[in-house]
Motif scaffolding. Structure first.
Motif, PDB file in Angstrom:
ATOM      1  N   PRO A 217      34.544 -23.768 -51.276  1.00 24.32           N
ATOM      2  CA  PRO A 217      35.198 -24.444 -52.457  1.00 24.32           C
ATOM      3  C   PRO A 217      34.599 -25.711 -52.797  1.00 24.32           C
ATOM      4  N   SER A 218      34.358 -25.860 -54.036  1.00 28.41           N
ATOM      5  CA  SER A 218      33.945 -27.043 -54.860  1.00 28.41           C
ATOM      6  C   SER A 218      34.636 -27.461 -56.089  1.00 28.41           C
ATOM      7  N   PHE A 219      35.935 -26.707 -56.328  1.00 29.83           N
ATOM      8  CA  PHE A 219      36.897 -26.847 -57.321  1.00 29.83           C
ATOM      9  C   PHE A 219      37.713 -27.824 -56.646  1.00 29.83           C
ATOM     10  N   VAL A 220      37.724 -29.207 -57.383  1.00 31.83           N
ATOM     11  CA  VAL A 220      38.724 -30.112 -56.817  1.00 31.83           C
ATOM     12  C   VAL A 220      39.652 -30.739 -57.878  1.00 31.83           C
ATOM     13  N   ILE A 221      40.774 -30.943 -57.452  1.00 32.15           N
ATOM     14  CA  ILE A 221      41.925 -31.269 -58.273  1.00 32.15           C
ATOM     15  C   ILE A 221      42.183 -32.835 -57.845  1.00 32.15           C
ATOM     16  N   PHE A 222      42.358 -33.673 -58.991  1.00 35.80           N
ATOM     17  CA  PHE A 222      42.676 -35.187 -58.623  1.00 35.80           C
ATOM     18  C   PHE A 222      44.010 -35.408 -59.343  1.00 35.80           C
ATOM     19  N   PRO A 223      45.083 -35.441 -58.539  1.00 36.20           N
ATOM     20  CA  PRO A 223      46.428 -35.584 -59.008  1.00 36.20           C
ATOM     21  C   PRO A 223      46.814 -36.882 -59.701  1.00 36.20           C
ATOM     22  N   GLU A 224      46.176 -38.030 -59.220  1.00 34.06           N
ATOM     23  CA  GLU A 224      46.229 -39.344 -59.336  1.00 34.06           C
ATOM     24  C   GLU A 224      45.718 -39.452 -60.945  1.00 34.06           C
ATOM     25  N   THR A 225      44.961 -38.589 -61.353  1.00 32.57           N
ATOM     26  CA  THR A 225      44.435 -38.925 -62.547  1.00 32.57           C
ATOM     27  C   THR A 225      44.811 -37.675 -63.619  1.00 32.57           C
ATOM     28  N   GLY A 226      45.332 -36.595 -62.852  1.00 36.34           N
ATOM     29  CA  GLY A 226      45.431 -35.503 -63.787  1.00 36.34           C
ATOM     30  C   GLY A 226      44.280 -34.560 -64.089  1.00 36.34           C
ATOM     31  N   ARG A 227      43.374 -34.712 -63.390  1.00 35.97           N
ATOM     32  CA  ARG A 227      41.887 -34.170 -63.504  1.00 35.97           C
ATOM     33  C   ARG A 227      41.609 -33.215 -62.645  1.00 35.97           C
ATOM     34  N   TRP A 228      40.588 -32.284 -62.990  1.00 38.00           N
ATOM     35  CA  TRP A 228      39.840 -31.478 -62.148  1.00 38.00           C
ATOM     36  C   TRP A 228      38.602 -31.277 -62.505  1.00 38.00           C
ATOM     37  N   HIS A 229      37.907 -31.172 -61.654  1.00 32.83           N
ATOM     38  CA  HIS A 229      36.351 -30.833 -61.637  1.00 32.83           C
ATOM     39  C   HIS A 229      35.628 -30.052 -60.550  1.00 32.83           C
ATOM     40  N   CYS A 230      34.802 -29.203 -61.122  1.00 34.12           N
ATOM     41  CA  CYS A 230      33.994 -28.060 -60.209  1.00 34.12           C
ATOM     42  C   CYS A 230      32.753 -28.823 -60.013  1.00 34.12           C
ATOM     43  N   PHE A 231      32.424 -29.197 -59.017  1.00 37.40           N
ATOM     44  CA  PHE A 231      31.020 -29.879 -58.617  1.00 37.40           C
ATOM     45  C   PHE A 231      29.900 -28.899 -58.213  1.00 37.40           C
ATOM     46  N   GLY A 232      30.577 -27.538 -58.576  1.00 38.18           N
ATOM     47  CA  GLY A 232      29.464 -26.467 -58.381  1.00 38.18           C
ATOM     48  C   GLY A 232      28.667 -25.920 -59.752  1.00 38.18           C
ATOM     49  N   CYS A 233      29.768 -25.722 -60.716  1.00 34.41           N
ATOM     50  CA  CYS A 233      29.291 -25.320 -61.910  1.00 34.41           C
ATOM     51  C   CYS A 233      29.584 -26.412 -63.109  1.00 34.41           C
TER      52      CYS A 233
ATOM     53  N   SER B   7      47.714 -24.206 -59.866  1.00 34.10           N
ATOM     54  CA  SER B   7      48.062 -23.330 -58.723  1.00 34.10           C
ATOM     55  C   SER B   7      48.870 -21.792 -58.877  1.00 34.10           C
ATOM     56  N   ARG B   8      48.852 -21.822 -60.160  1.00 29.54           N
ATOM     57  CA  ARG B   8      49.484 -20.658 -60.628  1.00 29.54           C
ATOM     58  C   ARG B   8      48.359 -19.717 -61.049  1.00 29.54           C
ATOM     59  N   TYR B   9      47.165 -20.048 -60.935  1.00 30.30           N
ATOM     60  CA  TYR B   9      45.987 -19.164 -61.241  1.00 30.30           C
ATOM     61  C   TYR B   9      45.157 -18.943 -59.891  1.00 30.30           C
ATOM     62  N   VAL B  10      45.179 -20.129 -59.269  1.00 24.95           N
ATOM     63  CA  VAL B  10      44.396 -19.729 -57.992  1.00 24.95           C
ATOM     64  C   VAL B  10      45.076 -20.335 -56.770  1.00 24.95           C
TER      65      VAL B  10
ATOM     66  N   ALA C 157      39.961 -25.733 -54.185  1.00 28.64           N
ATOM     67  CA  ALA C 157      40.172 -24.277 -54.645  1.00 28.64           C
ATOM     68  C   ALA C 157      38.666 -23.764 -54.873  1.00 28.64           C
ATOM     69  N   LEU C 158      38.795 -22.522 -54.606  1.00 25.71           N
ATOM     70  CA  LEU C 158      37.539 -21.494 -55.298  1.00 25.71           C
ATOM     71  C   LEU C 158      37.507 -21.603 -56.573  1.00 25.71           C
ATOM     72  N   CYS C 159      36.333 -22.096 -57.354  1.00 24.88           N
ATOM     73  CA  CYS C 159      36.235 -22.159 -58.869  1.00 24.88           C
ATOM     74  C   CYS C 159      36.755 -20.776 -59.323  1.00 24.88           C
ATOM     75  N   PRO C 160      37.612 -20.903 -60.285  1.00 25.84           N
ATOM     76  CA  PRO C 160      37.821 -19.615 -60.960  1.00 25.84           C
ATOM     77  C   PRO C 160      36.679 -19.246 -62.044  1.00 25.84           C
ATOM     78  N   PHE C 161      35.838 -20.194 -62.403  1.00 22.64           N
ATOM     79  CA  PHE C 161      34.872 -20.138 -63.402  1.00 22.64           C
ATOM     80  C   PHE C 161      33.406 -19.558 -62.983  1.00 22.64           C
ATOM     81  N   HIS C 162      33.287 -19.828 -61.897  1.00 21.04           N
ATOM     82  CA  HIS C 162      31.943 -19.076 -61.131  1.00 21.04           C
ATOM     83  C   HIS C 162      31.918 -18.547 -59.761  1.00 21.04           C
ATOM     84  N   THR C 163      31.447 -17.806 -59.314  1.00 21.73           N
ATOM     85  CA  THR C 163      31.489 -17.281 -57.784  1.00 21.73           C
ATOM     86  C   THR C 163      30.834 -18.193 -57.059  1.00 21.73           C
ATOM     87  N   GLU C 164      31.650 -18.478 -55.991  1.00 24.88           N
ATOM     88  CA  GLU C 164      31.450 -19.223 -54.838  1.00 24.88           C
ATOM     89  C   GLU C 164      32.047 -18.942 -53.498  1.00 24.88           C
ATOM     90  N   LYS C 165      31.691 -19.356 -52.517  1.00 21.18           N
ATOM     91  CA  LYS C 165      32.218 -18.892 -51.100  1.00 21.18           C
ATOM     92  C   LYS C 165      32.912 -20.146 -50.370  1.00 21.18           C
TER      93      LYS C 165
END
Length: 626
Positions: free
Chosen positions: A45-61, A21-24, A35-43
């Motif tokens: 949100p396909s960037f998902v954060i999973f707080p239970e496991t400490g992981r994040w994943h973008c289902f777009g890129c 959240s400090r970045y997006v 969130a909107l993925c900071p690593f590719h252009t998208e309108k």
């Protein structure tokens, strides 16, 4: 359980949502954040954060990882830089002066002190008439005394301390090596006094501790074992394993006894596949270690109550410790040959060394005819209870049920359910219901320690598997073999992922013909110390593989790591799909289908990998869950 490293502490302390959240801009979406993925252009949100496991994943890129990988990508940092940045944010100091050279030097000094002590003890034995007489009474030959470097600890309180200090070792080094101890009064005393000494070696043949047997009957403790130190892990070490591995692999059976003399006499008689525990019942780590080398682990036990108790303790951890352990592969699926635990019951009142000296052919017969541990455990449990009463049957079933539940293979579990029902005189259906209700035995070292085990698919391989992968890559580079391209994003352990990147960077920057990787070259950072040690532990087993086996194993492990990541991503997709606040069911459905297709493709590749590895039934450099 290993002590948490700085990397583990930082990973546990950071909040991945706060970091990102400090970045997006992030928005809560049920159990996840988007969130909107900071690593590719998208309108959308396909960037998902999973707080239970400490992981994040973008289902777009397709990008994904943990807090470390996110900061590295966003700020173009190396792993050490990202580690220090995150550590500073959560107030965890990262040592700059406890680096690998110093830590390695301390361990080297402990080993050197042990080597010097062994030589000192050995010299005293050779020059002591009474000790030589005792050794001769135990039927130990002069050749055996020299081969195992047996020794004598003098009765003096500080003879060893004075000798080693005179050779340049400090008292702190002797305490750290476990050779001396400090009394409540602050006096430094020798740990071993008036005992026959058995040096304990690791797989490299280095002396890491000692076992001492009392020479007189009036001593309270018959055996005295060294304490846990930086170089000695009692629960993960087996006496004589350094000398027994070749015979264990050749005979496809490891035989475990309980005493140092038992093991030494066995080797003296030519039974070189024998190892001994170190004053404790055999542990799950020791079982998994032996399963690397043979498809059978035979416990040579007394037929008395103590032997039964020891075997029943093993039956509690054995099935779970070896559940899914397949020779030559890290995969935990059912279907290939596993290490089996068997029991050889000795004649009443006889120790292994006595039987071997009296009748070696009888010893051979008992070991060859050893029966499955589960069979024997059921028989013992049946004999311990009054099966003519309802209470006796209930107590016996309660004792049997967890052991059967620990058997992961449904065919084997079904077989032993029928056996147990017959011997306990109970209805198989009632026993089956009790087994389903029994709490499943928990392995001391779960298969996945990096994240919570996924509800769907295979769990993420733990750090042991990832260390094995880096060790395979390094070993292949040493041999000049074609290298498997391990994908760093498949490594969930941050330190091992960073170490993999370092190895890959060196391989790209150096001429392959002129460079032979030395892990000591990678030791400039303190946080790499533990990762490097975990890789070193895998090297002896890998060194014994042929070039073809290293290549095939590397390919298979790369598939394991990819499958594990796919399983996690599959679970992540289901987490979103099952969330009542999911905003786009169609998108998630497509993601699940894509994940399923990717996993199906990997399974087809897995079939090819298994066909490449016909040796998997005889080679076993693996240890699930460690």
């Amino acid at each position: 359980m290993r002590e948490s490293s700085a990397v583990d502490q930082v990973r546990a302390a950071v909040d991945v949502v706060q970091v990102i959240s400090r970045y997006v801009n992030v928005k809560k979406a049920g159990r996840t954040f988007k969130a909107l993925c900071p690593f590719h252009t998208e309108k959308t949100p396909s960037f998902v954060i999973f707080p239970e496991t400490g992981r994040w994943h973008c289902f777009g890129c397709g990008e994904g990882g943990d807090a470390f990988t996110f900061v590295m990508k966003m700020d173009n940092l190396t792993f050490p830089e990202a580690l220090r940045q995150l550590a500073e944010g959560v107030g965890i100091p990262i040592s700059e002066n406890r680096g690998r050279p110093e830590a390695r030097q301390e361990k080297d000094r402990s080993i050197a002190a042990n080597e010097a002590a062994a030589i000192y003890f050995h010299g005293l034995l050779l020059n002591s008439a009474s000790a030589r007489e005792y050794v001769a009474k135990r039927s130990l030959t002069d050749e055996t005394v020299r081969k195992f470097l047996l020794g004598l600890a003098p009765s003096s309180d500080d003879a060893l301390r004075r000798h080693l200090v005179g050779q340049g070792f400090t008292e702190d080094e002797l305490l750290q090596a476990g050779l001396c101890l400090k009394t409540e009064e602050g006096t430094i005393r020798d740990r071993y006094r008036g005992r026959l000494i058995f040096p304990i070696r690791d797989l490299k043949g280095q002396i890491v501790s000692f076992g001492g047997r009392a020479l007189s009957a009036d001593v309270a403790a018959k055996y005295l074992n060294g304490p846990a130190t930086e170089i000695f892990d009692k629960g993960g070490t087996l006496f004589c394993l350094d000398k027994a591995t070749a015979a264990i692999k050749s005979e496809k059976k490891a035989v475990v006894v309980e005493g140092y003399v038992d093991a030494v006499i066995a080797h003296q008689a030519g039974f070189e596949n024998v190892v001994a525990t170190l004053g404790t019942s055999i542990t799950d780590r020791q079982l998994r270690q032996l399963s690397r080398y043979a498809p059978e682990i035979c416990l040579a036990l007394d037929a008395d109550a103590a032997g039964q108790t020891a075997a029943l303790r093993v039956s509690e951890v054995g099935a779970e410790a070896l559940a899914g352990v397949q020779l030559g592969t890290w995969r935990s699926l059912v279907g290939f040959e596993r290490a089996a635990i068997t029991v050889a019951l000795l004649p009443d009142g006889m120790d292994p060394d006595e039987l071997i000296l009296l009748d070696p052919s009888r010893w051979q017969e008992l070991i060859a005819g050893a029966g499955p541990l589960v069979d024997q455990a059921i028989s013992w449990i049946a004999a311990r209870h009054d099966l003519t009463t309802a209470a006796g049957k209930r107590d016996a079933v309660d004792e049997v049920a967890p052991r059967l539940m620990a058997i992961s293979d449904p065919i084997s579990r079904g077989h032993y359910l029928e056996v147990a029902a017959l011997r306990l005189h109970v209805d198989p259906r009632n026993l089956s219901e009790r087994i389903r209700a029994a709490p499943r035995a928990q392995a001391a070292h779960p298969v996945a320690s990096d994240v919570a085990a996924p509800a769907l698919g295979r769990p993420s391989p733990n750090r042991k598997v990832q260390a094995y992968a880096v060790a395979l890559l390094t070993n292949a580079a040493h041999r000049g073999l074609p290298l498997t391209e391990f994908e760093p994003s498949n490594f969930s352990d941050p330190a091992l992922r960073a170490l993999l990147l370092k190895v890959q960077e060196l391989l790209r920057s150096e001429a392959r013909r002129d460079w032979r990787p030395d892990l000591l070259e990678l030791s400039g950072e303190p946080w790499l110390e533990e990762a490097i040690e975990s890789i070193r532990e895998e090297m002896p087993a890998i060194d014994r593989l042929s070039d073809a086996e290293v290549a095939a194993e590397s390919f298979s492990i790369s598939l394991d790591l990819r499958e594990a990541r796919e399983a996690l991503e599959h679970r992540d997709a289901h987490t979103i799909a099952e969330d009542p606040e999911n905003e786009d069911p169609a998108q998630v459905k497509a993601l699940i289908a894509a994940r399923a297709a990717a996993r199906a493709s990997l399974m087809r590749q897995r079939g090819s990998a298994n066909r490449m590895r016909p040796w998997r039934a005889i080679v076993g450099p693996d240890e699930v869950g460690g």
